[in-house]
Design a protein around this motif. Structure first.
Motif, PDB file in Angstrom:
ATOM      1  N   UNK A 118       1.615   3.884   2.442  1.00  0.00           N
ATOM      2  CA  UNK A 118       1.731   3.815   3.901  1.00  0.00           C
ATOM      3  C   UNK A 118       0.363   3.479   4.493  1.00  0.00           C
ATOM      4  N   UNK A 119       0.361   2.890   5.671  1.00  0.00           N
ATOM      5  CA  UNK A 119      -0.873   2.617   6.399  1.00  0.00           C
ATOM      6  C   UNK A 119      -1.761   1.542   5.792  1.00  0.00           C
ATOM      7  N   UNK A 120      -1.194   0.676   4.964  1.00  0.00           N
ATOM      8  CA  UNK A 120      -2.023  -0.302   4.268  1.00  0.00           C
ATOM      9  C   UNK A 120      -2.010  -1.702   4.894  1.00  0.00           C
ATOM     10  N   UNK A 121      -1.440  -1.822   6.111  1.00  0.00           N
ATOM     11  CA  UNK A 121      -1.397  -3.119   6.790  1.00  0.00           C
ATOM     12  C   UNK A 121      -1.921  -2.985   8.210  1.00  0.00           C
ATOM     13  N   UNK A 122      -2.565  -4.032   8.688  1.00  0.00           N
ATOM     14  CA  UNK A 122      -3.018  -4.027  10.081  1.00  0.00           C
ATOM     15  C   UNK A 122      -3.702  -5.325  10.444  1.00  0.00           C
ATOM     16  N   UNK A 123      -3.811  -5.561  11.760  1.00  0.00           N
ATOM     17  CA  UNK A 123      -4.538  -6.747  12.234  1.00  0.00           C
ATOM     18  C   UNK A 123      -5.475  -6.413  13.392  1.00  0.00           C
ATOM     19  N   UNK A 124      -5.220  -5.320  14.100  1.00  0.00           N
ATOM     20  CA  UNK A 124      -6.044  -4.971  15.254  1.00  0.00           C
ATOM     21  C   UNK A 124      -7.369  -4.346  14.823  1.00  0.00           C
ATOM     22  N   UNK A 125      -8.353  -4.419  15.731  1.00  0.00           N
ATOM     23  CA  UNK A 125      -9.651  -3.813  15.470  1.00  0.00           C
ATOM     24  C   UNK A 125      -9.517  -2.304  15.641  1.00  0.00           C
ATOM     25  N   UNK A 126      -9.438  -1.610  14.538  1.00  0.00           N
ATOM     26  CA  UNK A 126      -9.355  -0.145  14.516  1.00  0.00           C
ATOM     27  C   UNK A 126      -9.435   0.316  13.065  1.00  0.00           C
ATOM     28  N   UNK A 130      -4.939   3.676   4.234  1.00  0.00           N
ATOM     29  CA  UNK A 130      -3.812   3.457   3.331  1.00  0.00           C
ATOM     30  C   UNK A 130      -3.709   4.682   2.432  1.00  0.00           C
ATOM     31  N   UNK A 131      -2.475   5.100   2.161  1.00  0.00           N
ATOM     32  CA  UNK A 131      -2.292   6.287   1.335  1.00  0.00           C
ATOM     33  C   UNK A 131      -1.039   6.133   0.484  1.00  0.00           C
ATOM     34  N   UNK A 132      -1.168   6.485  -0.797  1.00  0.00           N
ATOM     35  CA  UNK A 132      -0.008   6.524  -1.681  1.00  0.00           C
ATOM     36  C   UNK A 132       0.695   7.844  -1.420  1.00  0.00           C
ATOM     37  N   UNK A 133       1.986   7.781  -1.113  1.00  0.00           N
ATOM     38  CA  UNK A 133       2.706   9.002  -0.732  1.00  0.00           C
ATOM     39  C   UNK A 133       3.777   9.427  -1.727  1.00  0.00           C
ATOM     40  N   UNK A 134       4.313   8.497  -2.515  1.00  0.00           N
ATOM     41  CA  UNK A 134       5.399   8.839  -3.436  1.00  0.00           C
ATOM     42  C   UNK A 134       5.200   8.087  -4.748  1.00  0.00           C
ATOM     43  N   UNK A 135       5.311   8.790  -5.864  1.00  0.00           N
ATOM     44  CA  UNK A 135       5.355   8.167  -7.189  1.00  0.00           C
ATOM     45  C   UNK A 135       6.790   8.222  -7.677  1.00  0.00           C
ATOM     46  N   UNK A 136       7.233   7.195  -8.379  1.00  0.00           N
ATOM     47  CA  UNK A 136       8.627   7.136  -8.819  1.00  0.00           C
ATOM     48  C   UNK A 136       8.745   7.175 -10.339  1.00  0.00           C
ATOM     49  N   UNK A 137       7.906   7.972 -10.980  1.00  0.00           N
ATOM     50  CA  UNK A 137       7.976   8.210 -12.429  1.00  0.00           C
ATOM     51  C   UNK A 137       7.475   9.637 -12.642  1.00  0.00           C
ATOM     52  N   UNK A 138       8.330  10.521 -13.115  1.00  0.00           N
ATOM     53  CA  UNK A 138       7.993  11.942 -13.218  1.00  0.00           C
ATOM     54  C   UNK A 138       6.935  12.241 -14.278  1.00  0.00           C
TER      55      UNK A 138
END
Length: 168
Positions: A118-126, A130-138
């Protein structure tokens, strides 16, 4: 002799997932106070000794001079904390939405581990994080993982000099 008289040691009770079979060595096998030779017993393991979870190692006395006592001990394969690498440390400002991506650096050979960022895209000056929030392999975990989040920023500069700066 009965099952309660049989005892043994195992090499470890907990091991971190490695992508290979995990079978702790057995030693000091005893019936009462008598230490048995390797030829006097057999050792078996849970069917799946590779993946995360609770496993069993079972020792069974095979020497006809003793009863056929059997005893099991459990051990645990725990999830491997992932190590992420991010795709960019700097991106030139272009007025378009830009995305940085992450890659898991320490996957076991042949493994796949999809994940959500999440949070890994943007275009504005700010500032962006980016953060990994879910892994899909136990077999993998975010607990104790490295580089799970990645800060990115478009600093205020004159148009043409803008960059997305990232820092771990």
């Amino acid at each position: 002799y009965n099952n309660d008289d049989l005892d043994f040691d195992i090499e470890y009770e907990t091991i971190v997932y490695s992508g290979t079979d995990n079978k702790p060595a057995v030693s000091n096998v005893k019936v009462g106070s008598i230490v048995l030779e390797d030829t006097q017993y057999s050792v078996t393991y849970s069917t799946d000794t590779k993946n995360v979870g609770s496993k069993l190692v079972t020792v069974k006395v095979t020497d006809p001079n003793y009863s056929s006592a059997a005893q099991s001990k459990s051990y645990e394969v725990t999830a491997l904390p992932v190590q992420f690498v991010w795709s960019a440390n700097s991106l030139p400002y272009n007025g378009e939405v830009q995305t940085i991506t992450a890659t898991i650096q320490n996957l076991a050979a042949g493994d796949v581990c999809d994940f959500t960022v999440t949070g890994n895209s943007g275009k504005d000056v700010q500032a962006y994080t980016a953060k990994v929030t879910v892994l899909k392999n136990s077999n993998y975990t975010l607990v104790g993982a490295t580089n799970v989040s990645h800060a990115s920023e478009l600093p205020s500069m004159e148009v043409g000099d803008l960059e997305i700066l990232t820092a771990a």
